[in-house]
Enzyme design. Structure first.
Site, PDB file in Angstrom:
ATOM      1  N   HIS A   1       5.337   1.768  -4.588  1.00  0.00           N
ATOM      2  CA  HIS A   1       6.578   2.369  -4.071  1.00  0.00           C
ATOM      3  C   HIS A   1       6.998   3.495  -4.996  1.00  0.00           C
ATOM      4  O   HIS A   1       6.804   3.417  -6.207  1.00  0.00           O
ATOM      5  CB  HIS A   1       7.694   1.307  -4.010  1.00  0.00           C
TER       6      HIS A   1
ATOM      7  N   ASP B   1       6.895  -3.395   3.502  1.00  0.00           N
ATOM      8  CA  ASP B   1       5.939  -3.450   4.619  1.00  0.00           C
ATOM      9  C   ASP B   1       4.882  -4.528   4.466  1.00  0.00           C
ATOM     10  O   ASP B   1       4.126  -4.782   5.406  1.00  0.00           O
ATOM     11  CB  ASP B   1       5.246  -2.082   4.751  1.00  0.00           C
TER      12      ASP B   1
HETATM   13  C1  SDX Z   1       8.023   2.694   2.609  1.00  0.00           C
HETATM   14  O1  SDX Z   1      10.641   5.746  -0.253  1.00  0.00           O
HETATM   15  C2  SDX Z   1      11.052   4.711   0.364  1.00  0.00           C
HETATM   16  O2  SDX Z   1      12.123   4.198   0.111  1.00  0.00           O
HETATM   17  C3  SDX Z   1      10.134   4.187   1.474  1.00  0.00           C
HETATM   18  C4  SDX Z   1      10.491   2.842   2.086  1.00  0.00           C
HETATM   19  C5  SDX Z   1      11.768   2.905   2.871  1.00  0.00           C
HETATM   20  O3  SDX Z   1      12.415   1.854   3.011  1.00  0.00           O
HETATM   21  O4  SDX Z   1      12.066   3.984   3.442  1.00  0.00           O
HETATM   22  O5  SDX Z   1      10.622   1.864   1.068  1.00  0.00           O
HETATM   23  C6  SDX Z   1       9.411   2.382   3.076  1.00  0.00           C
HETATM   24  O6  SDX Z   1       7.504   3.739   2.930  1.00  0.00           O
HETATM   25  C7  SDX Z   1       7.328   1.732   1.684  1.00  0.00           C
HETATM   26  C8  SDX Z   1       5.933   2.239   1.201  1.00  0.00           C
HETATM   27  C9  SDX Z   1       4.923   1.902   2.312  1.00  0.00           C
HETATM   28  N1  SDX Z   1       3.619   2.551   2.007  1.00  0.00           N
HETATM   29  C10 SDX Z   1       2.557   1.807   1.637  1.00  0.00           C
HETATM   30  O7  SDX Z   1       2.562   0.588   1.447  1.00  0.00           O
HETATM   31  C11 SDX Z   1       1.270   2.623   1.495  1.00  0.00           C
HETATM   32  C12 SDX Z   1       0.560   2.239   0.201  1.00  0.00           C
HETATM   33  N2  SDX Z   1       1.333   2.738  -0.937  1.00  0.00           N
HETATM   34  C13 SDX Z   1       1.013   4.002  -1.496  1.00  0.00           C
HETATM   35  O8  SDX Z   1       0.458   4.934  -0.633  1.00  0.00           O
HETATM   36  C14 SDX Z   1       2.006   4.514  -2.531  1.00  0.00           C
HETATM   37  O9  SDX Z   1       2.286   3.472  -3.360  1.00  0.00           O
HETATM   38  C15 SDX Z   1       3.300   5.135  -2.041  1.00  0.00           C
HETATM   39  C16 SDX Z   1       3.057   6.244  -1.065  1.00  0.00           C
HETATM   40  C17 SDX Z   1       4.164   4.096  -1.455  1.00  0.00           C
HETATM   41  C18 SDX Z   1       3.988   5.715  -3.287  1.00  0.00           C
HETATM   42  O10 SDX Z   1       3.214   6.762  -3.713  1.00  0.00           O
HETATM   43  P1  SDX Z   1       3.644   7.619  -5.001  1.00  0.00           P
HETATM   44  O11 SDX Z   1       4.984   7.231  -5.501  1.00  0.00           O
HETATM   45  O12 SDX Z   1       3.419   9.052  -4.662  1.00  0.00           O
HETATM   46  O13 SDX Z   1       2.669   7.109  -6.087  1.00  0.00           O
HETATM   47  P2  SDX Z   1       1.255   7.738  -6.367  1.00  0.00           P
HETATM   48  O14 SDX Z   1       0.553   7.973  -5.066  1.00  0.00           O
HETATM   49  O15 SDX Z   1       1.457   8.893  -7.300  1.00  0.00           O
HETATM   50  O16 SDX Z   1       0.511   6.532  -7.116  1.00  0.00           O
HETATM   51  C19 SDX Z   1       0.610   6.350  -8.516  1.00  0.00           C
HETATM   52  C20 SDX Z   1      -0.712   5.686  -8.922  1.00  0.00           C
HETATM   53  C21 SDX Z   1      -1.939   6.490  -8.461  1.00  0.00           C
HETATM   54  O17 SDX Z   1      -2.998   6.139  -9.307  1.00  0.00           O
HETATM   55  P3  SDX Z   1      -3.367   7.185 -10.555  1.00  0.00           P
HETATM   56  O18 SDX Z   1      -3.546   8.547  -9.916  1.00  0.00           O
HETATM   57  O19 SDX Z   1      -2.128   7.130 -11.462  1.00  0.00           O
HETATM   58  O20 SDX Z   1      -4.604   6.601 -11.190  1.00  0.00           O
HETATM   59  O21 SDX Z   1      -0.809   4.396  -8.276  1.00  0.00           O
HETATM   60  C22 SDX Z   1      -1.912   4.409  -7.382  1.00  0.00           C
HETATM   61  C23 SDX Z   1      -2.258   5.868  -7.108  1.00  0.00           C
HETATM   62  O22 SDX Z   1      -3.645   6.010  -6.761  1.00  0.00           O
HETATM   63  N3  SDX Z   1      -1.479   3.723  -6.166  1.00  0.00           N
HETATM   64  C24 SDX Z   1      -2.220   2.873  -5.464  1.00  0.00           C
HETATM   65  C25 SDX Z   1      -1.388   2.411  -4.434  1.00  0.00           C
HETATM   66  N4  SDX Z   1      -0.198   3.009  -4.524  1.00  0.00           N
HETATM   67  C26 SDX Z   1      -0.257   3.829  -5.599  1.00  0.00           C
HETATM   68  N5  SDX Z   1      -3.507   2.447  -5.610  1.00  0.00           N
HETATM   69  C27 SDX Z   1      -3.942   1.545  -4.708  1.00  0.00           C
HETATM   70  N6  SDX Z   1      -3.207   1.052  -3.694  1.00  0.00           N
HETATM   71  C28 SDX Z   1      -1.926   1.468  -3.524  1.00  0.00           C
HETATM   72  N7  SDX Z   1      -1.189   1.001  -2.527  1.00  0.00           N
END
Ligand code: SDX
Length: 429
Positions: free
Chosen positions: A307, A364
């Site tokens: 998140h 989710d």
């Molecule tokens: C919602 O913002 C809100 O409030 C949203 C929400 C709402 O109520 O409106 O809460 C609802 O959208 C919840 C999120 C639902 N999405 C998912 O579950 C999809 C999976 N999650 C990711 O795609 C990710 O965690 C996000 C999009 C939710 C957050 O992405 P960020 O903040 O841009 O973080 P990032 O992509 O920069 O990740 C940081 C690190 C990275 O690794 P490094 O580059 O540091 O090595 O964490 C890793 C990412 O690769 N990472 C994950 C991961 N989420 C982040 N690796 C594997 N699986 C994951 N799910």
């Protein structure tokens, strides 16, 4: 604590005032940055460090796992309030007394019909259309049938648009589902409660009496509350920025629905179940999928994990996880997907990659398990998220317009070609 921030730039010291929120959050006010530096701007892809506005609606503390709507803890609201009360709280700032709630409910009910011509738009969609695309289109189309909804210039005009869309949206949600199922469009029964009527419109079979299940009514009411607002997330920011051009409320909501559709945002609840079903079909090998999620060369992510704000447990995930157990137990459903989800969660919470990046289950991760238990088709999961988020989007749009915020127009740093003279086609290689 200092009351300003100082930037050293090109040999000069530039001071910026600080803004302190009611929960002691600090914002550096950089409104004067470009003029003070002769044109320099900040760069912050994804706005990870940038505040778009000051807001009094929802407070999140991602470190502590705190979520409050207008100061009330989500845990208390989910336990003690109902969805329409929470909608009123988010939009008007206080929990309604009985008279206010009765009037709100009556006004919403008086608008719980949709112009019959909207059915022609719905009919034009193929059954294969994703419900989020249908819902976004129908929501935008409502502007044509309610032209006064573009007006937000007075409290009364804003109230009328609010009760109109709160009345019509559940009808569109139900019709979107029934279109895919080839079922006749149902109007339910407005003598029922808001969530009860939504379920009846969704599930009533043309040749059977509809029997309510209070377990499902209560579970959906709680899920809608938990999804009702979440400060400046992607879809809410979309609703605000579209509204900042003075586009109407319904058009702004339609844009928010499109933003929510993405699997990185609200579409994750559908993607989680598809992921869990894939793991189950693959023999339940969660370790394989954990490895895929950590492999930078593999686009696979553990859906429902991570998140932007929560670097601890998403408080909504905690509530939904226990609700999932209760609902499945009350309904006497054994869903192997739940066990796979719990196994995946357990592994991730002790895996260095996830711990290091503070990736926890988000809203989710478990919600789809409850929607499945309710008999809601998987492609409708994100539509249910939109139904929950509707009052939050309205509240945020209303706040943006009433605070007379400027039109949203970010800057950029250009990295393209420098000037070059035009070449006629004969001169081009
Ligand atoms: C919602 O913002 C809100 O409030 C949203 C929400 C709402 O109520 O409106 O809460 C609802 O959208 C919840 C999120 C639902 N999405 C998912 O579950 C999809 C999976 N999650 C990711 O795609 C990710 O965690 C996000 C999009 C939710 C957050 O992405 P960020 O903040 O841009 O973080 P990032 O992509 O920069 O990740 C940081 C690190 C990275 O690794 P490094 O580059 O540091 O090595 O964490 C890793 C990412 O690769 N990472 C994950 C991961 N989420 C982040 N690796 C594997 N699986 C994951 N799910």
């Amino acid at each position: 604590m200092a009351d300003k921030a100082t930037l050293e730039f090109n040999g000069q010291k530039i001071e910026f005032p600080l803004i302190k929120g009611t929960e002691d959050e600090i914002g550096i006010d950089i409104k004067s940055l470009r003029s003070a530096t002769g044109g320099a701007i900040t760069i912050d892809p994804g706005f990870k460090n940038t505040g778009a506005c000051e807001s009094g609606i929802t407070y999140l503390d991602g470190e502590q796992g705190i979520l409050r709507y207008r100061g009330y803890a989500i845990e208390e609201l989910a336990e003690k309030a109902d969805f329409l009360e929470v909608a009123y709280l988010l939009i008007y700032g206080d929990l309604p007394n009985q008279e206010q709630l009765d009037k709100f409910n009556a006004d919403i009910t008086s608008h719980a019909v949709v112009d019959d011509d909207v059915k022609k738009i719905l009919d034009a969609f193929p059954k294969s259309a994703h419900p989020m695309g249908v819902l976004s289109s129908l929501t935008s189309a409502l502007t044509a049938f309610n032209p006064s909804s573009v007006d937000a210039s007075s409290k009364e005009a804003m109230y009328n648009s609010t009760v109109r869309i709160l009345g019509k949206f559940p009808v569109l949600v139900a019709w979107t589902m029934r279109k895919k199922q080839g079922l006749p469009l149902d109007y339910g029964d407005t003598s029922l409660g808001y969530v009860e009527n939504l379920l009846k419109m969704m599930f009533k079979k043309p040749n059977e009496e509809y029997v309510h299940n209070p377990i499902i009514v209560n579970a959906l009411d709680k899920l809608l509350i938990l999804h009702a607002d979440h400060e400046q997330n992607c879809s809410t920011s979309t609703v605000r920025i579209v509204g900042s051009s003075y586009a109407g409320l319904f058009a702004s909501l339609s844009a928010g629905i499109s933003a929510l559709w993405g699997p990185l945002h609200g579409g994750a609840n559908q993607a989680v179940i598809e992921m869990l079903e894939g793991i189950m079909a693959d023999g339940g090998d969660t370790k394989k999928y954990m490895a895929k999620a950590k492999d930078k060369n593999d686009p696979f992510r553990l859906m429902g994990f991570g998140h932007r704000v929560y670097k601890n447990f998403d408080p909504r995930a905690r509530i939904i996880k226990s609700a999932a157990d209760e609902v499945l137990n009350d309904l006497g459903i054994e869903d192997p997907i739940l066990e796979i989800a719990k196994g995946l969660e357990k592994e991730a919470l002790r895996d260095e990659y996830f711990v290091e990046r503070r990736l926890y289950p988000n809203v989710d991760f478990y919600s789809g398990i409850i929607y499945r238990a309710m008999g809601i088709p998987i492609e409708m999961f994100t539509v249910m998220f939109a139904m929950g988020r509707l009052p939050g989007w309205i509240a945020q749009w209303k706040e943006m317009r009433h605070r007379k915020e400027p039109i949203g127009r970010p800057r950029q740093i250009y990295i393209g070609e420098n000037y070059r003279a035009f070449k006629s086609i004969s001169e081009r290689s």
